[in-house]
Design a protein around this motif. Sequence first.
Motif, PDB file in Angstrom:
ATOM      1  N   GLY A   1       0.822  -1.196   0.000  1.00 59.01           N
ATOM      2  CA  GLY A   1       0.000   0.000   0.000  1.00 59.01           C
ATOM      3  C   GLY A   1       0.859   1.249   0.000  1.00 59.01           C
ATOM      4  O   GLY A   1       1.956   1.268  -0.539  1.00 59.01           O
TER       5      GLY A   1
ATOM      6  N   LYS B   1      -1.118   8.632   7.713  1.00 60.46           N
ATOM      7  CA  LYS B   1      -2.129   7.856   7.010  1.00 60.46           C
ATOM      8  C   LYS B   1      -1.440   6.639   6.438  1.00 60.46           C
ATOM      9  O   LYS B   1      -0.472   6.757   5.696  1.00 60.46           O
ATOM     10  CB  LYS B   1      -2.774   8.670   5.888  1.00 60.46           C
ATOM     11  CG  LYS B   1      -3.844   7.896   5.105  1.00 60.46           C
ATOM     12  CD  LYS B   1      -4.501   8.787   4.065  1.00 60.46           C
ATOM     13  CE  LYS B   1      -5.595   8.059   3.325  1.00 60.46           C
ATOM     14  NZ  LYS B   1      -6.274   8.955   2.327  1.00 60.46           N
ATOM     15  N   TRP B   2      -1.912   5.471   6.821  1.00 58.71           N
ATOM     16  CA  TRP B   2      -1.310   4.220   6.368  1.00 58.71           C
ATOM     17  C   TRP B   2      -2.414   3.435   5.669  1.00 58.71           C
ATOM     18  O   TRP B   2      -3.401   3.039   6.289  1.00 58.71           O
ATOM     19  CB  TRP B   2      -0.760   3.448   7.557  1.00 58.71           C
ATOM     20  CG  TRP B   2       0.101   2.285   7.197  1.00 58.71           C
ATOM     21  CD1 TRP B   2      -0.317   1.085   6.707  1.00 58.71           C
ATOM     22  CD2 TRP B   2       1.528   2.206   7.290  1.00 58.71           C
ATOM     23  NE1 TRP B   2       0.760   0.270   6.493  1.00 58.71           N
ATOM     24  CE2 TRP B   2       1.905   0.916   6.843  1.00 58.71           C
ATOM     25  CE3 TRP B   2       2.519   3.092   7.725  1.00 58.71           C
ATOM     26  CZ2 TRP B   2       3.232   0.499   6.813  1.00 58.71           C
ATOM     27  CZ3 TRP B   2       3.835   2.674   7.696  1.00 58.71           C
ATOM     28  CH2 TRP B   2       4.194   1.391   7.248  1.00 58.71           C
ATOM     29  N   SER B   3      -2.263   3.215   4.382  1.00 59.76           N
ATOM     30  CA  SER B   3      -3.312   2.607   3.571  1.00 59.76           C
ATOM     31  C   SER B   3      -2.842   1.272   2.996  1.00 59.76           C
ATOM     32  O   SER B   3      -1.955   1.238   2.144  1.00 59.76           O
ATOM     33  CB  SER B   3      -3.705   3.554   2.424  1.00 59.76           C
ATOM     34  OG  SER B   3      -4.627   2.937   1.554  1.00 59.76           O
ATOM     35  N   TYR B   4      -3.421   0.184   3.495  1.00 60.26           N
ATOM     36  CA  TYR B   4      -3.197  -1.129   2.890  1.00 60.26           C
ATOM     37  C   TYR B   4      -4.143  -1.246   1.695  1.00 60.26           C
ATOM     38  O   TYR B   4      -5.358  -1.041   1.829  1.00 60.26           O
ATOM     39  CB  TYR B   4      -3.495  -2.243   3.882  1.00 60.26           C
ATOM     40  CG  TYR B   4      -2.398  -2.510   4.876  1.00 60.26           C
ATOM     41  CD1 TYR B   4      -1.425  -3.470   4.626  1.00 60.26           C
ATOM     42  CD2 TYR B   4      -2.329  -1.803   6.078  1.00 60.26           C
ATOM     43  CE1 TYR B   4      -0.416  -3.730   5.539  1.00 60.26           C
ATOM     44  CE2 TYR B   4      -1.320  -2.055   6.997  1.00 60.26           C
ATOM     45  CZ  TYR B   4      -0.369  -3.017   6.717  1.00 60.26           C
ATOM     46  OH  TYR B   4       0.626  -3.260   7.626  1.00 60.26           O
ATOM     47  N   GLN B   5      -3.593  -1.581   0.526  1.00 61.20           N
ATOM     48  CA  GLN B   5      -4.400  -1.664  -0.692  1.00 61.20           C
ATOM     49  C   GLN B   5      -4.531  -3.084  -1.220  1.00 61.20           C
ATOM     50  O   GLN B   5      -5.537  -3.426  -1.846  1.00 61.20           O
ATOM     51  CB  GLN B   5      -3.789  -0.744  -1.754  1.00 61.20           C
ATOM     52  CG  GLN B   5      -3.800   0.721  -1.316  1.00 61.20           C
ATOM     53  CD  GLN B   5      -2.899   1.614  -2.155  1.00 61.20           C
ATOM     54  OE1 GLN B   5      -2.138   1.145  -2.997  1.00 61.20           O
ATOM     55  NE2 GLN B   5      -2.983   2.916  -1.912  1.00 61.20           N
TER      56      GLN B   5
ATOM     57  N   GLU C   1      -8.184  -4.043   1.515  1.00 62.46           N
ATOM     58  CA  GLU C   1      -8.067  -2.650   1.916  1.00 62.46           C
ATOM     59  C   GLU C   1      -8.272  -2.508   3.418  1.00 62.46           C
ATOM     60  O   GLU C   1      -9.197  -3.062   3.996  1.00 62.46           O
ATOM     61  CB  GLU C   1      -9.105  -1.790   1.181  1.00 62.46           C
ATOM     62  CG  GLU C   1      -8.847  -1.657  -0.307  1.00 62.46           C
ATOM     63  CD  GLU C   1      -9.805  -0.682  -0.965  1.00 62.46           C
ATOM     64  OE1 GLU C   1     -10.394   0.162  -0.240  1.00 62.46           O
ATOM     65  OE2 GLU C   1      -9.982  -0.767  -2.189  1.00 62.46           O
ATOM     66  N   GLN C   2      -7.362  -1.783   4.044  1.00 59.17           N
ATOM     67  CA  GLN C   2      -7.497  -1.367   5.441  1.00 59.17           C
ATOM     68  C   GLN C   2      -6.852   0.002   5.555  1.00 59.17           C
ATOM     69  O   GLN C   2      -5.925   0.321   4.809  1.00 59.17           O
ATOM     70  CB  GLN C   2      -6.827  -2.346   6.402  1.00 59.17           C
ATOM     71  CG  GLN C   2      -7.509  -3.698   6.489  1.00 59.17           C
ATOM     72  CD  GLN C   2      -7.023  -4.503   7.678  1.00 59.17           C
ATOM     73  OE1 GLN C   2      -7.150  -4.072   8.820  1.00 59.17           O
ATOM     74  NE2 GLN C   2      -6.476  -5.670   7.410  1.00 59.17           N
ATOM     75  N   LEU C   3      -7.329   0.785   6.483  1.00 61.56           N
ATOM     76  CA  LEU C   3      -6.855   2.163   6.579  1.00 61.56           C
ATOM     77  C   LEU C   3      -6.700   2.567   8.032  1.00 61.56           C
ATOM     78  O   LEU C   3      -7.536   2.235   8.881  1.00 61.56           O
ATOM     79  CB  LEU C   3      -7.861   3.096   5.889  1.00 61.56           C
ATOM     80  CG  LEU C   3      -7.531   4.589   5.828  1.00 61.56           C
ATOM     81  CD1 LEU C   3      -6.295   4.834   4.969  1.00 61.56           C
ATOM     82  CD2 LEU C   3      -8.721   5.367   5.278  1.00 61.56           C
TER      83      LEU C   3
ATOM     84  N   VAL D   1      -5.763   6.281  10.050  1.00 59.28           N
ATOM     85  CA  VAL D   1      -5.551   7.719   9.862  1.00 59.28           C
ATOM     86  C   VAL D   1      -5.500   8.392  11.226  1.00 59.28           C
ATOM     87  O   VAL D   1      -6.355   8.146  12.084  1.00 59.28           O
ATOM     88  CB  VAL D   1      -6.677   8.363   9.024  1.00 59.28           C
ATOM     89  CG1 VAL D   1      -6.412   9.852   8.831  1.00 59.28           C
ATOM     90  CG2 VAL D   1      -6.827   7.676   7.676  1.00 59.28           C
TER      91      VAL D   1
ATOM     92  N   PHE E   1     -10.392  11.916   8.419  1.00 54.33           N
ATOM     93  CA  PHE E   1     -11.196  10.773   7.983  1.00 54.33           C
ATOM     94  C   PHE E   1     -12.664  11.033   8.251  1.00 54.33           C
ATOM     95  O   PHE E   1     -13.049  11.394   9.369  1.00 54.33           O
ATOM     96  CB  PHE E   1     -10.761   9.495   8.710  1.00 54.33           C
ATOM     97  CG  PHE E   1     -11.575   8.289   8.334  1.00 54.33           C
ATOM     98  CD1 PHE E   1     -11.364   7.650   7.126  1.00 54.33           C
ATOM     99  CD2 PHE E   1     -12.559   7.800   9.183  1.00 54.33           C
ATOM    100  CE1 PHE E   1     -12.110   6.543   6.758  1.00 54.33           C
ATOM    101  CE2 PHE E   1     -13.317   6.698   8.832  1.00 54.33           C
ATOM    102  CZ  PHE E   1     -13.086   6.066   7.623  1.00 54.33           C
TER     103      PHE E   1
END
Length: 209
Positions: free
Chosen positions: A59, A70-74, A78-80, A82, A195
């Motif tokens: 991500g 902000k750490w966004s697993y894609q 998907e997990q987020l 913020v 968020f």
Amino acid sequence: MKFTRVLLCALCVLCVKPSFASPETDALQAFVDKVQTLSATFEQVQKDEEGHVIAVSSGRVWLARPGKFKWSYQKPYEQLMVCDGRQLWQYDPDLKQAMVRPAGATLQGTPAQLLTDRAALDRHFTVEAAGSEDGAQHLRLLPKAADSDFKLVEMWLKGGAPSRMRFHDPLGGVSEVAFADVKTNVKLDEGLFRFEPPKGTEVIRAETP
């Protein structure tokens, strides 16, 4: 929980502060003193105690002092996470569920606390220089608390920014995060660190970590 702890531990890269001098800790100190923002892509590989790969994810991450990320697993899901410095949001779009907690209480005692408290490193970790490897400066962070979630955190700095981090848990498992396309001190939109739960999201408000 493991996802959260690895993530929070990785966020220490911005504000760690070494207490002694060496080429490795000098590189770390320069990063601490000069970098205010960071953006990068990442790949995270999780292995069990026998070295077998049990999960791979990727991500993008954005960090800004003081205390915003902000750490966004894609992939593969998907997990987020913020944080605006006051509130910490965790969002799972598949479950349509978001949890919000006070940032200070949730991050207290974790490596992520170093985002807002440079002196926290000396309180919670012993820093050791571990030489250079493929042009990167290697450091070992040893938790001082016996009940820490990780028995060892390793960090590699290359070109003035983190290139890799490795987290060893007490049971022998290892999670490694490799960073790419790293950009430092670029202007980041403040909206990145806010968020708003999408319509239909179940919001869980927790007053304690």
